[in-house]
Design a protein around this motif. Structure first.
Motif, PDB file in Angstrom:
ATOM      1  N   GLU A  77       2.143  -8.044  25.629  1.00  0.00           N
ATOM      2  CA  GLU A  77       1.309  -8.839  24.726  1.00  0.00           C
ATOM      3  C   GLU A  77       2.182  -9.598  23.733  1.00  0.00           C
ATOM      4  O   GLU A  77       1.912 -10.760  23.422  1.00  0.00           O
ATOM      5  CB  GLU A  77       0.319  -7.945  23.984  1.00  0.00           C
ATOM      6  CG  GLU A  77      -0.779  -7.402  24.876  1.00  0.00           C
ATOM      7  CD  GLU A  77      -1.664  -6.395  24.163  1.00  0.00           C
ATOM      8  OE1 GLU A  77      -1.580  -6.303  22.918  1.00  0.00           O
ATOM      9  OE2 GLU A  77      -2.430  -5.706  24.855  1.00  0.00           O
ATOM     10  N   GLU A  78       3.224  -8.932  23.237  1.00  0.00           N
ATOM     11  CA  GLU A  78       4.138  -9.591  22.298  1.00  0.00           C
ATOM     12  C   GLU A  78       4.851 -10.764  22.971  1.00  0.00           C
ATOM     13  O   GLU A  78       5.013 -11.829  22.374  1.00  0.00           O
ATOM     14  CB  GLU A  78       5.186  -8.607  21.779  1.00  0.00           C
ATOM     15  CG  GLU A  78       4.615  -7.559  20.833  1.00  0.00           C
ATOM     16  CD  GLU A  78       5.636  -6.477  20.517  1.00  0.00           C
ATOM     17  OE1 GLU A  78       6.834  -6.660  20.817  1.00  0.00           O
ATOM     18  OE2 GLU A  78       5.226  -5.445  19.967  1.00  0.00           O
ATOM     19  N   LYS A  79       5.274 -10.564  24.219  1.00  0.00           N
ATOM     20  CA  LYS A  79       5.953 -11.641  24.944  1.00  0.00           C
ATOM     21  C   LYS A  79       5.010 -12.825  25.157  1.00  0.00           C
ATOM     22  O   LYS A  79       5.400 -13.983  24.998  1.00  0.00           O
ATOM     23  CB  LYS A  79       6.477 -11.132  26.281  1.00  0.00           C
ATOM     24  CG  LYS A  79       7.717 -10.259  26.132  1.00  0.00           C
ATOM     25  CD  LYS A  79       8.056  -9.478  27.365  1.00  0.00           C
ATOM     26  CE  LYS A  79       8.575 -10.298  28.499  1.00  0.00           C
ATOM     27  NZ  LYS A  79       9.036  -9.471  29.626  1.00  0.00           N
ATOM     28  N   ALA A  80       3.766 -12.518  25.503  1.00  0.00           N
ATOM     29  CA  ALA A  80       2.791 -13.579  25.713  1.00  0.00           C
ATOM     30  C   ALA A  80       2.530 -14.340  24.416  1.00  0.00           C
ATOM     31  O   ALA A  80       2.444 -15.573  24.402  1.00  0.00           O
ATOM     32  CB  ALA A  80       1.489 -13.005  26.259  1.00  0.00           C
ATOM     33  N   GLN A  81       2.435 -13.611  23.307  1.00  0.00           N
ATOM     34  CA  GLN A  81       2.201 -14.247  22.009  1.00  0.00           C
ATOM     35  C   GLN A  81       3.402 -15.119  21.617  1.00  0.00           C
ATOM     36  O   GLN A  81       3.240 -16.231  21.107  1.00  0.00           O
ATOM     37  CB  GLN A  81       1.945 -13.189  20.928  1.00  0.00           C
ATOM     38  CG  GLN A  81       1.493 -13.758  19.599  1.00  0.00           C
ATOM     39  CD  GLN A  81       0.165 -14.475  19.701  1.00  0.00           C
ATOM     40  OE1 GLN A  81      -0.752 -14.028  20.382  1.00  0.00           O
ATOM     41  NE2 GLN A  81       0.060 -15.606  19.035  1.00  0.00           N
ATOM     42  N   ALA A  82       4.615 -14.632  21.899  1.00  0.00           N
ATOM     43  CA  ALA A  82       5.822 -15.401  21.591  1.00  0.00           C
ATOM     44  C   ALA A  82       5.862 -16.679  22.420  1.00  0.00           C
ATOM     45  O   ALA A  82       6.238 -17.747  21.915  1.00  0.00           O
ATOM     46  CB  ALA A  82       7.069 -14.553  21.836  1.00  0.00           C
ATOM     47  N   MET A  83       5.485 -16.589  23.688  1.00  0.00           N
ATOM     48  CA  MET A  83       5.447 -17.773  24.551  1.00  0.00           C
ATOM     49  C   MET A  83       4.436 -18.788  24.013  1.00  0.00           C
ATOM     50  O   MET A  83       4.710 -19.988  23.973  1.00  0.00           O
ATOM     51  CB  MET A  83       5.068 -17.387  25.989  1.00  0.00           C
ATOM     52  CG  MET A  83       6.139 -16.634  26.735  1.00  0.00           C
ATOM     53  SD  MET A  83       7.449 -17.720  27.259  1.00  0.00           S
ATOM     54  CE  MET A  83       6.630 -18.575  28.574  1.00  0.00           C
ATOM     55  N   LEU A  84       3.276 -18.296  23.595  1.00  0.00           N
ATOM     56  CA  LEU A  84       2.250 -19.175  23.045  1.00  0.00           C
ATOM     57  C   LEU A  84       2.762 -19.851  21.773  1.00  0.00           C
ATOM     58  O   LEU A  84       2.588 -21.055  21.579  1.00  0.00           O
ATOM     59  CB  LEU A  84       0.972 -18.385  22.755  1.00  0.00           C
ATOM     60  CG  LEU A  84      -0.165 -19.179  22.121  1.00  0.00           C
ATOM     61  CD1 LEU A  84      -0.626 -20.283  23.077  1.00  0.00           C
ATOM     62  CD2 LEU A  84      -1.314 -18.272  21.752  1.00  0.00           C
TER      63      LEU A  84
END
Length: 131
Positions: A13-20
């Motif tokens: 989830e953190e990686k996805a948020q960082a990508m966003l």
């Protein structure tokens, strides 16, 4: 066992948020006007605030070159090159000030220091009158 699953899931989830976040920043930066490079012609700029930014850039460059040219140890050719660059910047500053005035901004010509008094005697900036 339950804690192990919580760890990797949170990381994804953190990686996805960082990508966003990176995508949003890149999208925002793509729509921003690049202020680092001045337009070749001042008349191409139609926004007073942008013109003021470009005029400020010129003033910074001018002050740097003026401080460099005051070095007494410079070679004659270097002094001539700096003088040419200073004259070019002063001319360019005038173009930007005219564009600012045309667009309804401040009249920098009115607020500029005057080099001649009304009776046409030269006034040296920084020195008092000798009368």
């Amino acid at each position: 066992e339950a804690q192990r699953r919580a760890g990797p899931m949170a990381r994804n989830e953190e990686k996805a948020q960082a990508m966003l976040n990176r995508f949003v920043v890149a999208k925002r930066d793509a729509n921003r006007v690049d202020m680092t490079k001045r337009p070749y012609l001042a008349s191409e700029c139609e926004d007073v605030s942008h013109c003021e930014v470009y005029r400020g850039q010129i003033l910074k460059e001018l002050s740097k070159k003026v401080s460099l040219i005051q070095n007494e140890g410079l070679d004659e050719h270097r002094v001539r090159d700096l003088n040419d660059a200073i004259n070019k910047l002063i001319r360019e500053k005038g173009h930007w000030e005219r564009q600012i005035k045309k667009l309804g901004g401040a009249d920098h010509f009115r607020t500029a220091p005057r080099l001649f008094e009304d009776d046409a005697e030269e006034v040296v900036p920084g020195r008092g009158s000798t009368r």
